[in-house]
Write a protein that holds these residues in place. Structure first.
Motif, PDB file in Angstrom:
ATOM      1  N   GLY A 523      48.242   0.180  27.479  1.00 17.47           N
ATOM      2  CA  GLY A 523      48.564   0.558  28.410  1.00 17.47           C
ATOM      3  C   GLY A 523      50.236  -0.201  28.182  1.00 17.47           C
ATOM      4  N   ALA A 524      50.622  -1.378  27.925  1.00 21.94           N
ATOM      5  CA  ALA A 524      51.393  -1.542  27.111  1.00 21.94           C
ATOM      6  C   ALA A 524      52.337  -1.047  26.840  1.00 21.94           C
ATOM      7  CB  ALA A 524      51.227  -3.110  26.248  1.00 21.94           C
ATOM      8  N   PHE A 525      52.000  -0.213  25.288  1.00 21.37           N
ATOM      9  CA  PHE A 525      52.343   1.016  24.712  1.00 21.37           C
ATOM     10  C   PHE A 525      53.073   2.159  25.003  1.00 21.37           C
ATOM     11  CE2 PHE A 525      49.740  -0.495  20.259  1.00 21.37           C
ATOM     12  CZ  PHE A 525      51.015  -1.623  20.488  1.00 21.37           C
ATOM     13  N   LYS A 526      52.664   2.600  26.808  1.00 19.61           N
ATOM     14  CA  LYS A 526      53.252   4.036  27.023  1.00 19.61           C
ATOM     15  C   LYS A 526      54.324   3.136  28.232  1.00 19.61           C
ATOM     16  CE  LYS A 526      48.078   4.829  28.019  1.00 19.61           C
ATOM     17  NZ  LYS A 526      48.089   5.491  29.035  1.00 19.61           N
ATOM     18  N   TYR A 527      54.665   2.316  27.828  1.00 23.07           N
ATOM     19  CA  TYR A 527      56.114   1.654  28.465  1.00 23.07           C
ATOM     20  C   TYR A 527      57.124   1.136  27.829  1.00 23.07           C
ATOM     21  CZ  TYR A 527      53.606   1.604  32.766  1.00 23.07           C
ATOM     22  OH  TYR A 527      52.693   1.623  33.663  1.00 23.07           O
ATOM     23  N   GLY A 528      56.854   1.901  26.051  1.00 20.01           N
ATOM     24  CA  GLY A 528      58.482   1.741  25.345  1.00 20.01           C
ATOM     25  C   GLY A 528      57.926   0.333  24.105  1.00 20.01           C
ATOM     26  N   ALA A 529      57.006   1.129  23.102  1.00 21.39           N
ATOM     27  CA  ALA A 529      57.052  -0.332  21.941  1.00 21.39           C
ATOM     28  C   ALA A 529      57.808   0.455  20.995  1.00 21.39           C
ATOM     29  CB  ALA A 529      55.372  -0.584  21.782  1.00 21.39           C
ATOM     30  N   PRO A 530      58.438  -1.304  20.660  1.00 20.17           N
ATOM     31  CA  PRO A 530      59.433  -1.201  18.676  1.00 20.17           C
ATOM     32  C   PRO A 530      57.604  -0.704  18.186  1.00 20.17           C
ATOM     33  CG  PRO A 530      58.679  -3.215  19.709  1.00 20.17           C
ATOM     34  CD  PRO A 530      58.597  -2.959  20.849  1.00 20.17           C
ATOM     35  N   PRO A 531      58.384  -0.471  16.003  1.00 16.16           N
ATOM     36  CA  PRO A 531      57.100  -0.543  15.363  1.00 16.16           C
ATOM     37  C   PRO A 531      57.700  -1.894  15.267  1.00 16.16           C
ATOM     38  CG  PRO A 531      59.186   1.035  15.548  1.00 16.16           C
ATOM     39  CD  PRO A 531      59.733   0.565  16.356  1.00 16.16           C
ATOM     40  N   HIS A 532      57.091  -2.306  14.190  1.00 21.67           N
ATOM     41  CA  HIS A 532      56.587  -4.409  14.577  1.00 21.67           C
ATOM     42  C   HIS A 532      55.482  -4.396  13.375  1.00 21.67           C
ATOM     43  CE1 HIS A 532      53.789  -3.423  17.847  1.00 21.67           C
ATOM     44  NE2 HIS A 532      53.025  -3.613  17.381  1.00 21.67           N
ATOM     45  N   GLY A 533      55.446  -5.573  13.365  1.00 22.82           N
ATOM     46  CA  GLY A 533      54.975  -5.765  12.074  1.00 22.82           C
ATOM     47  C   GLY A 533      54.515  -7.625  11.819  1.00 22.82           C
ATOM     48  N   GLY A 534      52.942  -7.846  10.742  1.00 18.22           N
ATOM     49  CA  GLY A 534      53.409  -9.152  10.849  1.00 18.22           C
ATOM     50  C   GLY A 534      52.151  -9.560  10.174  1.00 18.22           C
ATOM     51  N   SER A 535      52.024 -10.700   9.983  1.00 19.69           N
ATOM     52  CA  SER A 535      50.782 -10.614   9.321  1.00 19.69           C
ATOM     53  C   SER A 535      50.399 -12.794   9.834  1.00 19.69           C
ATOM     54  CB  SER A 535      50.927 -11.235   7.475  1.00 19.69           C
ATOM     55  OG  SER A 535      49.745 -11.195   6.798  1.00 19.69           O
ATOM     56  N   ALA A 536      49.355 -13.257   8.956  1.00 17.22           N
ATOM     57  CA  ALA A 536      49.033 -14.807   9.510  1.00 17.22           C
ATOM     58  C   ALA A 536      48.372 -15.650   8.334  1.00 17.22           C
ATOM     59  CB  ALA A 536      48.054 -14.693  10.614  1.00 17.22           C
ATOM     60  N   PRO A 537      48.912 -15.782   7.135  1.00 16.50           N
ATOM     61  CA  PRO A 537      48.540 -17.141   6.480  1.00 16.50           C
ATOM     62  C   PRO A 537      47.683 -18.049   6.845  1.00 16.50           C
ATOM     63  CG  PRO A 537      50.534 -16.568   5.766  1.00 16.50           C
ATOM     64  CD  PRO A 537      50.855 -15.895   7.156  1.00 16.50           C
ATOM     65  N   GLY A 538      46.837 -18.668   6.390  1.00 14.43           N
ATOM     66  CA  GLY A 538      45.712 -19.266   6.900  1.00 14.43           C
ATOM     67  C   GLY A 538      45.957 -21.098   6.157  1.00 14.43           C
ATOM     68  N   ILE A 539      46.223 -21.551   7.174  1.00 15.10           N
ATOM     69  CA  ILE A 539      47.122 -22.987   7.367  1.00 15.10           C
ATOM     70  C   ILE A 539      45.847 -23.920   6.126  1.00 15.10           C
ATOM     71  CG2 ILE A 539      47.552 -25.402   7.741  1.00 15.10           C
ATOM     72  CD1 ILE A 539      49.772 -23.234   8.532  1.00 15.10           C
TER      73      ILE A 539
END
Length: 591
Positions: A523-539
């Motif tokens: 639903g959110a993506f239908k209102y304008g979403a930027p290209p984005h990326g990330g990750s999550a290294p384990g502490i």
């Protein structure tokens, strides 16, 4: 004078001789030298030695107390004689002649020792974790963990990231591991789920217009324990960035990880930021037999199936003709090894659940073993030349279906390097695994399914989904690996609804199912979403590597056991009938 202490137990030095001081701490050790009692007092900071002689007013009290009792001791600082100075302690030049003592708390007989680092059964250690945490090694591990998290937080802020907190009570997701469910009292019959990761929330933060997010995030997954995975809960450095390519993500996180490891590596070599090797997934599976390669290991796996087509070694020829593969692992400098070394490797492979591990020996260029005998000297020489082997280098072979042969070759690569002591010492070697397949064929379900992360952007975007064989499509997905330990998975996200609907359609999901299962995100993506990326290294895994611990429970303050039980707090535990009634829940006993 303060009621409890003027100094801590690591603070006093020779310059304090003559002062009257007060310490409050635990009795760590006692040594009775016949009318002269030496007591080591221990607190969070360190150890100080107390002495009481036959005339001391506190001798009787100290003699009567068990170790781990808590006391407040007042006395004068004196210098130790030169011959009894303890150079291993910061306070080793002094001791305190006790003149007063106040008992704050007496200890019962201990279920496990605190002094020393003797091994003790894990069930006892976890039940009495508060005692286990008093031990030097574990105490240091937890302090390391705190320092690592503080360093990560500082470095992320320096990189322009802002810290946000995402919800703990959220909705269950049909993707990923099994959820921990939380019943709702005000909505009978409905359940929250604890987040397996803040994945959707961090993406929605990008949709909301924030640019760089991070969080030291708790995650909850109902999955079995492993040496590098704690059951129930774990923590990760969760981050996301807007308007970025894969290269931008790598450039942002490499300085953080390399910097933290350099800070706490104790002089060990660390791969510098900007030099993390990038290895495509298929190359990793071929050369290392794993998508979590340990780059401290110099051995590389080779595909040698072509050498056995129509060869004299019928077993391998038949496997290759049937669509299977033959993978070879070098065993350098093994000319002086007996046949038992090679036979033991074969037995090891069988013990790991494989059919066996073939081998060929070589000494001064002369081949030995059944495979070499049947394949012939010329054929073996050509194979050795392809692999760059020397005249005294042996070989191990893994043959069969590609997935099984790769897995055996990868395990054998590790085993051979360990047996021959080839793994680089005192080093942390990082790499990225990139170009994961977007889809895979699920043999059990007989359908195409997502192979890694369903919310990743396919390389080639919508055109690739519409024109390519799904099994040939790569994704903008990546893992960070250090010393053979996967620290995180990440991706450039699929931020377009049309591409997401098409990707899920290939995996067998209808548009309605996507809307139902992921309403917030789609639903959110239908209102304008930027290209984005990330990750999550384990502490937890980062600290485990830095502490050089083989088991992740050694770097978690209050971990569960392998059955996901908290033996100290007796969890999980039954609840009352009243609590169940309030939640509208009835217990159904397993049949």
């Amino acid at each position: 004078m303060h009621a409890y202490r003027t100094h801590n137990c690591a603070e006093l030095r020779a310059s304090d001789v003559g002062e009257t001081v007060r310490l409050s701490s635990w009795i760590h050790r006692k040594r009775d030298h016949g009318g002269l009692l030496f007591v080591d007092l221990r607190d969070h900071f360190g150890i100080t030695q107390i002495v009481a002689d036959a005339d001391s007013p506190v001798l009787g009290v100290l003699e009567s107390l068990r170790v781990e009792s808590v006391v407040t001791v007042t006395g004068k600082v004196v210098a130790r004689a030169p011959e009894v100075v303890n150079s291993r302690l910061p306070t080793g030049e002094i001791e305190i002649v006790a003149s007063e003592i106040e008992v704050q708390s007496t200890a019962a007989e201990l279920p496990m020792p605190v002094a020393g680092e003797a091994e003790y059964p894990e069930e006892i250690r976890l039940k009495y974790r508060y005692l286990d945490l008093r031990r030097e090694r574990l105490h240091a591990n937890i302090m390391l963990r705190s320092a690592v998290i503080a360093s990560i937080r500082r470095r992320m802020i320096e990189q322009g990231f802002t810290e946000f907190q995402t919800p703990i009570l959220t909705a269950s997701s049909p993707e990923g591991a099994r959820d921990y469910l939380v019943p709702s009292r005000v909505h009978p019959g409905k359940f929250y789920a604890l987040p397996q990761a803040p994945q959707m929330f961090k993406q929605l933060l990008m949709v909301a217009g924030f640019d760089r997010y991070f969080q030291i995030a708790p995650c909850f997954r109902d999955e079995d324990a492993r040496a590098d995975r704690s059951p129930g809960e774990f923590y990760q450095l969760d981050f996301e960035m807007s308007f970025v390519t894969q290269d931008d993500v790598f450039a942002a996180i490499e300085p953080v990880l390399a910097g933290v490891f350099e800070e706490f590596a104790g002089g060990k070599s660390v791969t510098p930021a900007g030099e993390f090797v990038r290895i495509p997934y298929r190359e990793a599976m071929l050369k290392y037999g794993s998508d979590k390669p340990d780059l401290r290991n110099p051995l590389l796996v080779s595909d040698v199936g072509e050498h056995f087509k129509g060869s004299g070694f019928g077993l391998f020829a038949k496997i290759v003709d049937g669509g299977g593969v033959v993978r070879a692992v070098p065993a350098p400098g093994t000319a002086d090894k007996s046949r038992k070394f090679f036979d033991d490797m074969n037995e090891w492979a069988r013990g790991e659940g494989f059919a066996g591990l073939g081998y060929a020996t070589r000494k001064s260029g002369e081949w030995g073993g059944p495979i070499a005998k049947n394949h012939g000297t010329e054929g073996m020489d050509r194979l050795a030349d392809q692999m760059g082997l020397g005249p005294d280098d042996g070989l191990f072979f893994a043959a069969g279906k590609e997935s099984e042969a790769a897995r055996l070759a990868g395990a054998a690569r590790t085993r051979v390097a360990e047996q021959l002591d080839l793994i680089e010492k005192d080093a942390f070697r990082f790499c990225w695994i990139v170009d994961f397949p977007m889809f895979e064929y699920d043999e059990e379900a007989r359908k195409v399914d997502f192979s890694h992360n369903p919310f990743s952007m396919p390389q080639g975007e919508l055109e690739a989904l519409e024109t390519k064989d799904p099994l040939d499509i790569l994704a903008w997905q990546y893992d960070i690996v250090c010393n053979g330990v996967e620290l995180s998975s990440g991706a450039i996200r699929n931020h377009r609804p049309d591409i997401m609907y098409k990707a899920f359609e290939i995996a067998g999901y209808s548009r309605e199912e996507v809307d139902t299962n992921f309403p917030g995100m789609i639903g959110a993506f239908k209102y304008g979403a930027p290209p984005h990326g990330g990750s999550a290294p384990g502490i937890d895994r980062i600290v485990m590597l830095l502490a050089d611990e083989p088991n992740i429970r050694e770097v978690i303050v209050f971990p569960m056991n392998q059955k996901a039980e908290d033996l100290m707090m007796n969890a999980p535990a039954p609840v009352t009938a009243k609590q169940l009634r309030e939640l509208g829940i009835r217990i159904v006993e397993p049949g």
